[in-house]
Design an enzyme around this catalytic site. Structure first.
Site, PDB file in Angstrom:
ATOM      1  CG  HIS A   1      -0.032   0.113   2.511  1.00  0.00           C
ATOM      2  ND1 HIS A   1       0.507  -1.004   3.135  1.00  0.00           N
ATOM      3  CD2 HIS A   1       0.421   1.176   3.225  1.00  0.00           C
ATOM      4  CE1 HIS A   1       1.237  -0.618   4.159  1.00  0.00           C
ATOM      5  NE2 HIS A   1       1.208   0.708   4.246  1.00  0.00           N
TER       6      HIS A   1
ATOM      7  CG  HIS B   1       7.967   5.166   1.160  1.00  0.00           C
ATOM      8  ND1 HIS B   1       7.697   6.234   2.000  1.00  0.00           N
ATOM      9  CD2 HIS B   1       7.922   4.068   1.950  1.00  0.00           C
ATOM     10  CE1 HIS B   1       7.528   5.799   3.231  1.00  0.00           C
ATOM     11  NE2 HIS B   1       7.652   4.486   3.233  1.00  0.00           N
TER      12      HIS B   1
END
Ligand code: ATP
Ligand code: MG
Length: 188
Positions: A39, A127
């Protein structure tokens, strides 16, 4: 309960990323993120009392109305603090970093205002965490494998619950918040 807000990733992209890092030569033991868990975090709330859930949801509802859907792309490998002594191995964001940071900042600010949650001190860096060392930091060459650009559309974000278990965290979505679609003259 332990909460965070994240952008869910398409299943194909998650599988692609999990497969890509299988080929990465590295020193040290890495716990790779399970594909179903991959995720993109926008905001980590940490431990929140159950009684604050409604106000948290109200804050997310407020934020989602202020942002339109956008395109993002993943590409390349990197690490915090550095690939030679990595504590987090990640896939980078090559497109959409601006709107993601704007969402993260709005969530931070709105949650602070509505629930008193402490603001994030560190600068937001979008990220996707691919893995973490099992013990000491790991070392790898980020050029050793290629993660070619893969695009995806950010249509919303999810409020996630995280339960830390010995076998790894278990994430459960508690609610989905769609970004407001049409921001043009016929929008709201
Ligand atoms: P584990 O802690 O067992 O390695 P995890 O980090 O994936 O698993 P959580 O610690 O619950 O699970 O974190 C949920 C999400 O929030 C992850 O994306 C994590 O990177 C992020 N996160 C966790 N702690 C922080 C923090 N202090 N600041 C910013 N983001 C965080
Ligand atoms: Mg963690």
């Amino acid at each position: 309960m332990r909460l965070f807000v994240a952008v869910a990733l398409p299943q194909k992209l998650r599988e692609f990323l999990r497969q890509a890092v299988r080929e990465l030569p590295h020193r040290g033991r890495v716990r790779w993120t399970k594909p179903e868990n991959l995720h993109l975090t926008l905001k980590f709330l940490g431990e929140v009392p159950e009684g604050s859930l409604e106000e948290v949801a109200a804050a997310l509802e407020e934020v989602r109305r202020r942002h339109a859907p956008f395109e993002a792309a993943v590409s390349g490998l990197g690490a915090f603090p550095a690939p030679r002594r990595a504590r987090v191995v990640w896939a980078g964001i090559s497109e959409g970093a601006g709107p993601l940071a704007a969402l993260a900042a709005d969530l931070d600010e709105t949650l602070h205002r509505r629930t008193g949650l402490e603001r994030e001190q560190r600068e937001y860096r979008a990220h996707i965490t691919l893995g973490r060392p099992a013990g000491r930091p790991v070392s790898f060459d980020p050029e050793a494998i290629s993660i070619p650009e893969r695009r995806f559309r950010v249509e919303g974000f999810d409020l996630m619950r995280s339960v830390l278990k010995p076998g790894g965290p278990v994430y459960t979505p508690l609610g989905s918040f769609a970004l407001e679609g049409d921001q043009g003259p016929h929008g709201h």
